[in-house]
Write a protein that holds these residues in place. Structure first.
Motif, PDB file in Angstrom:
ATOM      1  N   ASP A 117      -1.167   1.006  -9.902  1.00 38.91           N
ATOM      2  CA  ASP A 117      -2.569   0.705  -9.357  1.00 38.91           C
ATOM      3  C   ASP A 117      -2.296  -0.602  -8.373  1.00 38.91           C
ATOM      4  O   ASP A 117      -1.515  -1.405  -8.514  1.00 38.91           O
ATOM      5  N   LEU A 118      -2.895  -0.388  -7.111  1.00 41.30           N
ATOM      6  CA  LEU A 118      -2.679  -1.302  -6.117  1.00 41.30           C
ATOM      7  C   LEU A 118      -3.034  -2.720  -6.406  1.00 41.30           C
ATOM      8  O   LEU A 118      -2.404  -3.852  -6.138  1.00 41.30           O
TER       9      LEU A 118
ATOM     10  N   VAL B 280       0.806  -1.077  -0.052  1.00 41.71           N
ATOM     11  CA  VAL B 280       0.063  -0.052  -0.053  1.00 41.71           C
ATOM     12  C   VAL B 280       0.886   1.275   0.061  1.00 41.71           C
ATOM     13  O   VAL B 280       0.603   2.180  -0.698  1.00 41.71           O
TER      14      VAL B 280
ATOM     15  N   TYR C 277       4.235   1.480  -1.107  1.00 44.15           N
ATOM     16  CA  TYR C 277       4.903   1.987  -2.170  1.00 44.15           C
ATOM     17  C   TYR C 277       4.100   2.325  -3.491  1.00 44.15           C
ATOM     18  O   TYR C 277       4.587   2.806  -4.591  1.00 44.15           O
ATOM     19  N   SER C 278       2.797   1.667  -3.457  1.00 46.30           N
ATOM     20  CA  SER C 278       1.780   1.851  -4.557  1.00 46.30           C
ATOM     21  C   SER C 278       1.575   3.253  -4.569  1.00 46.30           C
ATOM     22  O   SER C 278       1.365   3.821  -5.451  1.00 46.30           O
ATOM     23  N   GLY C 279       1.492   3.914  -3.597  1.00 43.53           N
ATOM     24  CA  GLY C 279       1.237   5.262  -3.292  1.00 43.53           C
ATOM     25  C   GLY C 279       2.348   6.055  -3.832  1.00 43.53           C
ATOM     26  O   GLY C 279       2.145   6.978  -4.614  1.00 43.53           O
ATOM     27  N   LEU C 280       3.508   5.683  -3.350  1.00 43.77           N
ATOM     28  CA  LEU C 280       4.743   6.476  -3.730  1.00 43.77           C
ATOM     29  C   LEU C 280       5.345   6.166  -5.221  1.00 43.77           C
ATOM     30  O   LEU C 280       5.538   7.328  -5.703  1.00 43.77           O
TER      31      LEU C 280
ATOM     32  N   ASP D 193       2.871   5.624  -7.411  1.00 44.99           N
ATOM     33  CA  ASP D 193       1.630   5.757  -8.316  1.00 44.99           C
ATOM     34  C   ASP D 193       1.405   4.831  -9.315  1.00 44.99           C
ATOM     35  O   ASP D 193       1.349   4.775 -10.453  1.00 44.99           O
TER      36      ASP D 193
END
Length: 277
Positions: A72-73, A63, A65-68, A70
């Motif tokens: 798709d989770l 979660v 590194y998915s945001g960092l 960018d």
């Protein structure tokens, strides 16, 4: 004191040690299973705690590194989860392999069995952990279904190669560490470092295809990381991705060279391990 090794510093004696150890499957199979039961003797969930711990860590990092990055989770989290499962086996074989003979000092000195029994026991124990961790993969398939292909069966020979390499690494590093105890903390530090250098919590293909040529060039250096190839031959079929045969070629070469080196080490130093421990 009963020595565990047959006499002789010949290649035939080294091969005989491996063969006799394999023939004692009932012994190391039972010991490996008892290791797990003993570790979680008073626990309600038992070895499932390993799976829960690994799943929580993988999901949290996925979660984050998915945001960092960018990404798709739904694409990134399966990548991280399967990477963690494979890495847990690899790192377990290396970390525990570095002290496999030291930890079994009593058995080596007093139980007349081949040295390889302790390595087979270690790899079997790590295999049981791997199978436990596959529970996370099965749960993931329900949440994020993967487009699995018939090539997913390749995970079987891929894991067999992992186990073969885990065995030779444990034998070689175990013998060296038994003689030079300073190798143990070095090995543990290297394993921790390689976790970040291996595409577990980052996606190799994303960086290689980056529009920034400098980033793409640096990312290609990961091809020199042998752990990349070991992780990918297992992860790609589990995620329904196409096989890249260069990964298999590298793994097969490392397997052949690694076992050749191990046989030399085993032939020369096998008989000294009982004195070094």
């Amino acid at each position: 004191m009963a020595l565990a090794q047959p006499a002789g510093r010949t290649l035939a004696a080294a091969v005989a040690d491996l063969r006799r150890g394999w023939e004692q499957r009932s012994l190391w199979g039972h010991l490996g299973w008892q290791d797990i039961r003993q570790r979680y003797r008073r626990s309600v969930l038992g070895p499932v705690w390993i799976t829960i711990s690994m799943a929580v860590t993988a999901v949290a990092l996925g979660v984050l590194y998915s945001g960092l990055f960018d990404i798709d989770l739904a694409l990134f989290l399966p990548h991280v989860l399967v990477g963690f499962i494979v890495w847990a086996f690899i790192s377990g074989c290396i970390a525990e392999g570095s002290e496999v003979f030291i930890a079994n000092e009593g058995l080596i000195k007093h139980l007349p069995s081949p040295l390889s029994v302790h390595v087979y026991r270690l790899v079997w124990r790590q295999t049981l952990f791997f199978l436990h961790n596959l529970i996370v993969y099965l749960v993931m398939l329900f949440i994020y279904p993967q487009d699995l292909k018939w090539t997913a069966i390749a995970v079987v020979p891929a894991f067999a190669l992992l186990a073969l390499n885990g065995a030779w690494v444990a034998l070689t590093v175990g013998v060296i560490t038994t003689r030079f105890r300073d190798i143990l903390p070095i090995t543990q530090s290297v394993v921790q470092l390689m976790f970040f250098l291996t595409p577990i919590v980052w996606v190799y293909d994303e960086l290689v295809n980056s529009p920034n040529p400098d980033v793409a060039a640096r990312a290609r250096l990961a091809e020199f990381n042998p752990f990349l190839h070991f992780v990918e031959i297992v992860r790609r079929p589990l995620l329904g991705q196409d096989q890249l045969w260069r990964h298999w070629a590298v793994v097969l070469v490392i397997t052949a060279v690694g076992w050749a080196l191990t046989m030399l080490v085993l032939r020369r130093y096998r008989s000294r391990v009982s004195y070094w421990v």
